[in-house]
Design a protein around this motif. Sequence first.
Motif, PDB file in Angstrom:
ATOM      1  N   PHE A  10      50.896  34.467  45.504  1.00  0.00           N
ATOM      2  CA  PHE A  10      50.362  33.322  44.510  1.00  0.00           C
ATOM      3  C   PHE A  10      48.875  33.419  44.903  1.00  0.00           C
ATOM      4  N   GLY A  11      48.410  33.445  46.240  1.00  0.00           N
ATOM      5  CA  GLY A  11      47.147  33.293  46.653  1.00  0.00           C
ATOM      6  C   GLY A  11      46.201  34.765  46.257  1.00  0.00           C
ATOM      7  N   LYS A  12      46.987  35.845  45.863  1.00  0.00           N
ATOM      8  CA  LYS A  12      46.324  37.116  45.442  1.00  0.00           C
ATOM      9  C   LYS A  12      46.143  36.730  43.941  1.00  0.00           C
ATOM     10  N   THR A  13      46.958  36.224  43.183  1.00  0.00           N
ATOM     11  CA  THR A  13      46.947  36.257  41.631  1.00  0.00           C
ATOM     12  C   THR A  13      46.397  35.080  41.156  1.00  0.00           C
ATOM     13  N   ILE A  14      46.280  33.942  41.585  1.00  0.00           N
ATOM     14  CA  ILE A  14      45.855  32.918  41.027  1.00  0.00           C
ATOM     15  C   ILE A  14      44.419  32.879  40.932  1.00  0.00           C
ATOM     16  N   PRO A  15      43.767  33.346  41.880  1.00  0.00           N
ATOM     17  CA  PRO A  15      42.264  33.414  41.721  1.00  0.00           C
ATOM     18  C   PRO A  15      41.833  34.522  40.514  1.00  0.00           C
ATOM     19  N   TYR A  16      42.656  35.410  40.326  1.00  0.00           N
ATOM     20  CA  TYR A  16      42.301  36.347  39.150  1.00  0.00           C
ATOM     21  C   TYR A  16      42.624  35.685  37.809  1.00  0.00           C
ATOM     22  N   VAL A  17      43.831  34.846  37.651  1.00  0.00           N
ATOM     23  CA  VAL A  17      43.941  34.460  36.558  1.00  0.00           C
ATOM     24  C   VAL A  17      42.689  33.305  36.102  1.00  0.00           C
ATOM     25  N   ILE A  18      42.465  32.687  37.212  1.00  0.00           N
ATOM     26  CA  ILE A  18      41.199  31.687  36.972  1.00  0.00           C
ATOM     27  C   ILE A  18      39.897  32.442  36.539  1.00  0.00           C
ATOM     28  N   LEU A  19      39.636  33.674  37.308  1.00  0.00           N
ATOM     29  CA  LEU A  19      38.521  34.506  36.993  1.00  0.00           C
ATOM     30  C   LEU A  19      38.657  34.913  35.585  1.00  0.00           C
ATOM     31  N   GLY A  20      39.878  35.471  34.869  1.00  0.00           N
ATOM     32  CA  GLY A  20      39.813  36.059  33.780  1.00  0.00           C
ATOM     33  C   GLY A  20      39.679  34.879  32.807  1.00  0.00           C
ATOM     34  N   MET A  21      40.200  33.481  32.941  1.00  0.00           N
ATOM     35  CA  MET A  21      40.073  32.614  32.182  1.00  0.00           C
ATOM     36  C   MET A  21      38.706  32.039  31.884  1.00  0.00           C
ATOM     37  N   SER A  22      37.876  32.250  33.049  1.00  0.00           N
ATOM     38  CA  SER A  22      36.531  31.736  32.893  1.00  0.00           C
ATOM     39  C   SER A  22      35.549  32.624  32.246  1.00  0.00           C
ATOM     40  N   ASN A  23      36.133  33.669  31.919  1.00  0.00           N
ATOM     41  CA  ASN A  23      35.452  34.788  31.022  1.00  0.00           C
ATOM     42  C   ASN A  23      35.565  34.298  29.557  1.00  0.00           C
ATOM     43  N   PHE A  24      36.520  33.647  29.289  1.00  0.00           N
ATOM     44  CA  PHE A  24      36.828  33.571  27.971  1.00  0.00           C
ATOM     45  C   PHE A  24      35.816  32.837  26.913  1.00  0.00           C
ATOM     46  N   PRO A  25      35.369  31.723  27.593  1.00  0.00           N
ATOM     47  CA  PRO A  25      34.142  30.942  26.753  1.00  0.00           C
ATOM     48  C   PRO A  25      32.987  31.979  26.531  1.00  0.00           C
ATOM     49  N   LEU A  26      32.862  32.604  27.502  1.00  0.00           N
ATOM     50  CA  LEU A  26      31.492  33.431  27.254  1.00  0.00           C
ATOM     51  C   LEU A  26      31.594  34.543  26.420  1.00  0.00           C
TER      52      LEU A  26
END
Length: 157
Positions: A10-26
């Motif tokens: 979870f510590g390795k995957t959750i940051p990538y989900v957050i990063l991927g979602m943060s690209n959505f508005p852009l």
Amino acid sequence: FPSHDTGVIFGKTIPYVILGMSNFPLILGVATLGFGVPMRGSLPVLFLAVFAFVCTAVAIGTLISTFCENQQQATLAGSLVMFPMIMFSGLMFPVENMPPAIRWISVIDPLTHFMGVLRNIMLKGGGAYFVTVHVAILALIACVVTLVSFRRFHTTL
């Protein structure tokens, strides 16, 4: 209580989900404002579809990493998986134009389902049945791949 391996994965995957979602508005802003792509559907539904796809993509990346011994192998394996996913998704050419003998590959390709949902929501307004079916398929793929990843994952210290 979750095991040590569960916390690590979870510590390795959750940051990538957050990063991927943060690209959505852009990306949505560039598509709508920069390229003039209309947004006819619901933004929250699109957000849910993007979340399902990002989770699926991260799960696939995690599964790939469980087969690899180092980052170089994981990068190469990821590239080898991504190329067919893009080719069979309908991004380059319509799935309907593919030979029937290989068209079945697009059914198991998460990018195919995401491209369909993305087009449906943004261009057609997002038919509830279509979106629900394809987001559910993405969620199912994410769950199955995540379960396989959890079974294969082990920490070596």
